[in-house]
Design an enzyme around this catalytic site. Structure first.
Site, short mmCIF file in Angstrom:
data_model
loop_
_atom_site.label_atom_id
_atom_site.label_comp_id
_atom_site.label_asym_id
_atom_site.label_seq_id
_atom_site.Cartn_x
_atom_site.Cartn_y
_atom_site.Cartn_z
N ASP A 1 -17.34 6.55 -1.41
CA ASP A 1 -16.01 6.44 -0.80
C ASP A 1 -15.77 7.77 -0.09
O ASP A 1 -16.50 8.75 -0.31
CB ASP A 1 -14.98 6.21 -1.93
CG ASP A 1 -13.53 6.08 -1.44
OD1 ASP A 1 -13.30 5.96 -0.22
OD2 ASP A 1 -12.63 6.11 -2.30
N CYS B 1 -16.53 1.37 0.72
CA CYS B 1 -15.32 0.57 0.93
C CYS B 1 -14.85 0.62 2.38
O CYS B 1 -14.14 -0.27 2.83
CB CYS B 1 -14.22 1.06 0.00
SG CYS B 1 -13.91 2.83 0.15
N ARG C 1 -13.68 -9.08 1.63
CA ARG C 1 -12.27 -8.79 1.34
C ARG C 1 -11.42 -10.01 1.69
O ARG C 1 -10.49 -10.37 0.97
CB ARG C 1 -11.77 -7.58 2.16
CG ARG C 1 -12.41 -6.24 1.82
CD ARG C 1 -12.00 -5.71 0.48
NE ARG C 1 -10.56 -5.55 0.31
CZ ARG C 1 -9.83 -4.52 0.75
NH1 ARG C 1 -10.41 -3.51 1.37
NH2 ARG C 1 -8.53 -4.46 0.54
N ARG D 1 0.89 -1.18 0.00
CA ARG D 1 0.00 0.00 0.00
C ARG D 1 0.92 1.22 0.00
O ARG D 1 1.55 1.53 1.02
CB ARG D 1 -0.92 -0.01 1.22
CG ARG D 1 -1.67 1.30 1.39
CD ARG D 1 -2.77 1.26 2.42
NE ARG D 1 -3.93 0.52 1.95
CZ ARG D 1 -5.13 0.59 2.49
NH1 ARG D 1 -5.35 1.37 3.53
NH2 ARG D 1 -6.14 -0.12 2.00
N HIS E 1 -7.42 0.69 -6.45
CA HIS E 1 -7.57 -0.22 -5.31
C HIS E 1 -8.24 -1.50 -5.83
O HIS E 1 -9.41 -1.76 -5.57
CB HIS E 1 -8.43 0.48 -4.24
CG HIS E 1 -8.38 -0.15 -2.88
ND1 HIS E 1 -7.57 -1.23 -2.56
CD2 HIS E 1 -9.05 0.17 -1.73
CE1 HIS E 1 -7.74 -1.54 -1.29
NE2 HIS E 1 -8.63 -0.72 -0.77
N1 CP Z 1 -11.32 -0.43 2.37
C1 CP Z 1 -10.05 -0.51 2.80
O1 CP Z 1 -9.10 -0.76 2.04
O2 CP Z 1 -9.93 -0.31 4.13
P1 CP Z 1 -8.56 -0.10 4.92
O3 CP Z 1 -8.01 1.23 4.50
O4 CP Z 1 -8.93 -0.16 6.36
O5 CP Z 1 -7.61 -1.19 4.52
N1 NVA Z 2 -10.16 6.56 -1.28
C1 NVA Z 2 -9.81 6.09 0.05
C2 NVA Z 2 -10.00 4.61 0.15
C3 NVA Z 2 -9.70 4.01 1.49
C4 NVA Z 2 -9.85 2.54 1.49
C5 NVA Z 2 -8.38 6.49 0.38
O1 NVA Z 2 -7.51 6.35 -0.49
O2 NVA Z 2 -8.13 6.98 1.47
#
Ligand code: CP
Ligand code: NVA
Length: 304
Positions: free
Chosen positions: A223, A263, A291, A107, A134
């Site tokens: 989101d 999400c 997930r 990430r 994502h």
């Molecule tokens: N939706 C999602 O990816 O959540 P986190 O940021 O908690 O991993």
């Molecule tokens: N768009 C959000 C998604 C989190 C899972 C972010 O990048 O923070």
């Protein structure tokens, strides 16, 4: 059983056959887990979780997934890595980790950094979210819709909110691959990424009227308005996205059986209201649970 790609960086690189394979294996693994049946397909394998940003669902579901599959995982969050302290390059990090583990979930802030990591890694890299997309989230979302509705045929997903978000970009790509109609209701400032629109032949309809968009929706999806890394633009984004909240009023324009997805994490009172996320239309925690099941399938297909 194998995917046509070594890494999972972007839904663009997956074929429809790959996605169907992931979904089929997901159902198989989910059933095994529900019946408490052993499914240790990844014994003695190790997954590294290289996370530059916070995470609850992604990190925990990958860790738990590896435990269910008989393997193990290592949490390499921000301050633990030479990389994130600016003391080592992406290239050397990829080369080093490749000697210890069988796959890496990353990430990162920049999608270009993820591509560089994959370039130098001899083991599969799985995208756990970048500023651009994502993919594990969107694959799970489409799996969840199919699970709930029985089929994706003639379904309509309406994304309301920040159309430029990583999640929206991946949803467009997933819908395109699986032939699901998608409409994005967003202000003109936050259209989806141009590369996503081009690669999908402008398949998504993008409009600035949320009420109009939801009138024949099977799913309304939102989101956060301010994604991780966008904090300096917070005031602007909140002001511009105000009219794109998923609330009871918006739901009154949608079909009565519409499902609500997010999400997570949710910013209640901003992109979605309490009554909607906690209400009878919401499937957000089934979505979050999936997930785990979908990512277990991805791990098996890439690591076994
Ligand atoms: N939706 C999602 O990816 O959540 P986190 O940021 O908690 O991993
Ligand atoms: N768009 C959000 C998604 C989190 C899972 C972010 O990048 O923070």
């Amino acid at each position: 059983m194998k995917l046509s790609t070594k890494h999972l960086l972007d839904i663009h690189n997956l074929s429809r056959k790959d996605i169907n394979l992931i979904f089929k294996l997901t159902s198989h693994l989910k059933k095994k887990q529900m019946k408490n049946k052993q499914h240790s397909y990844l014994k003695y394998k190790t997954l590294a979780l290289l996370f530059a940003k916070p995470s609850t669902r992604t990190r925990v579901s990958f860790e738990v997934g590896m435990t269910h599959l008989g393997g193990t995982s290592i949490d390499l969050a921000g301050d633990k890595m030479q990389l994130f302290k600016g003391r080592e390059s992406i290239k050397d990090t990829a080369s080093g980790l490749s000697r210890y583990v069988e796959a890496i979930v990353a990430r990162l802030y920049s999608h270009l950094d993820l591509l560089e990591l994959a370039d130098h890694s001899t083991v599969p890299i799985i995208n756990g979210l970048t500023d651009f997309n994502h993919p594990c989230q969107a694959l799970t979302d489409l799996y969840t819709i199919e699970e709930k509705l029985g089929s994706l045929k003639n379904r309509h997903l309406v994304f309301v909110g920040d159309g430029s978000s990583n999640v929206c970009n991946s949803l467009i790509q997933a819908c395109y691959k699986l032939g699901v109609k998608i409409t994005v209701a967003t202000p003109r400032y936050y259209h989806p990424h141009s590369a996503v629109m081009e690669r999908t032949g402008h398949f998504a309809k993008v409009i600035d009227n949320a009420k109009e968009a939801v009138k024949d929706a099977d799913v309304i999806y939102t989101d956060s308005w301010v994604s991780m890394g966008q904090e300096k633009d917070r005031t602007n984004k909140i002001r511009r996205l105000k009219g794109f909240q998923v609330n009871a009023k918006l739901l009154s324009y949608a079909p009565s059986q519409v499902m609500i997805m997010h999400c997570l994490p949710a910013h209640r009172g901003y992109e979605i209201t309490d009554d909607v996320i906690d209400g009878p239309h919401s499937i957000v925690f089934d979505q979050a649970e999936n997930r785990l099941h979908v990512q277990k399938a991805i791990l098996v297909l890439l690591m076994k």
